[in-house]
Design an enzyme around this catalytic site. Structure first.
Site, PDB file in Angstrom:
ATOM      1  N   SER A   1      33.686  25.974  97.674  1.00  0.00           N
ATOM      2  CA  SER A   1      32.889  27.207  97.620  1.00  0.00           C
ATOM      3  C   SER A   1      33.548  28.326  98.424  1.00  0.00           C
ATOM      4  CB  SER A   1      31.489  26.964  98.179  1.00  0.00           C
ATOM      5  OG  SER A   1      30.818  25.976  97.441  1.00  0.00           O
ATOM      6  N   GLN A   2      33.183  29.551  98.052  1.00  0.00           N
ATOM      7  CA  GLN A   2      33.653  30.739  98.772  1.00  0.00           C
ATOM      8  C   GLN A   2      33.119  30.692 100.218  1.00  0.00           C
ATOM      9  OE1 GLN A   2      32.345  34.264  96.750  1.00  0.00           O
ATOM     10  NE2 GLN A   2      32.960  35.605  98.428  1.00  0.00           N
TER      11      GLN A   2
END
Ligand code: SAH
Length: 216
Positions: A64-65
């Site tokens: 994930s970012q």
């Protein structure tokens, strides 16, 4: 597994970027400053490790970012010793952030390949959650209830079994939606069991898949 001054410097810049985007929880920012995110990506992609973006980790999945990880973690208001259920171990990066914040983590991954890899990798970095290979829709009834529940894949609906495993006074963060984009949803369970649901904006996650879809 080298963590150089250059890597540490890049992390400082990343932390400032995330702070500027609105994250204020110092515990979460410190976790991001401490965790060598470049080691969670393939060597070839090291130069992308400290950009605030999601990235492919193999088996069609993503890490994930960093902003998204920080956003979800901040909303969980982790206290030392909180028992946290995480759905979607993936690279293990979010798991490491929860551990750095003082949580006791129970994490589930449905892809055998990723699950086996992360089980070996995270302890090498000194992170030891409880790993489970299985279906996140079901949660972990044998270990419930949990103070916090964090879903890191896009859920088509809010699984009833997960709500049941949330402690009164607990918080669940779950991106809900069937398409490419999901609505980040925060569910707070009051002491008397009432649920309060808030929508916190749009995010993009890989889909949460049920047993039928992944055993095909
Ligand atoms: N938290 C991860 C993000 C991983 S992407 C990180 O920081 O790297 C989401 C992960 O959820 C993928 O690895 C995917 O395989 C997993 N996933 C999808 N459906 C699932 C399910 N039903 N149960 C458990 N994991 C699931």
């Amino acid at each position: 597994m080298e963590d150089s001054y250059r890597h540490k410097g890049l992390r400082k810049i990343l932390v400032e970027e995330i702070r500027n985007k609105g994250i204020t929880d110092e515990k979460v920012l410190k976790a991001i400053a401490n965790i060598p995110r470049h080691l969670f990506l393939h060597d070839m992609f090291v130069k992308f490790a400290y950009a605030d973006q999601a990235f492919q980790i193999g088996a069609g999945q993503t890490i994930s970012q960093p902003y998204t990880v920080a956003f979800q973690t901040e909303h969980l208001q982790i206290k030392k010793g909180d028992k946290v259920l995480e759905i979607g171990t993936g690279s293990g990066y979010q798991t490491a952030v929860l551990l750095e914040c003082g949580a006791k983590v129970f994490t589930i991954e449905r892809q055998k390949l990723l699950s086996d890899k992360v089980k070996k990798f995270l302890p090498e970095l000194g992170y030891s959650p409880n790993f489970f290979y299985g279906d996140g829709f079901k949660g972990l009834p044998a270990y419930a209830p949990f103070d916090k529940i964090l879903v890191t894949c896009g859920a088509p609906f809010i699984p009833e079994m997960l709500l049941d495993q949330l402690k009164p006074g607990g918080i669940m963060m779950i991106p809900v939606g069937e398409g490419d984009v999901q609505e980040m949803t925060k569910i707070s369970k009051s002491i008397d069991g009432q649920l309060d649901t808030k929508k916190l904006g749009q995010f993009r996650f890989v889909p949460m898949l049920g047993e039928k879809e992944w055993k095909q």
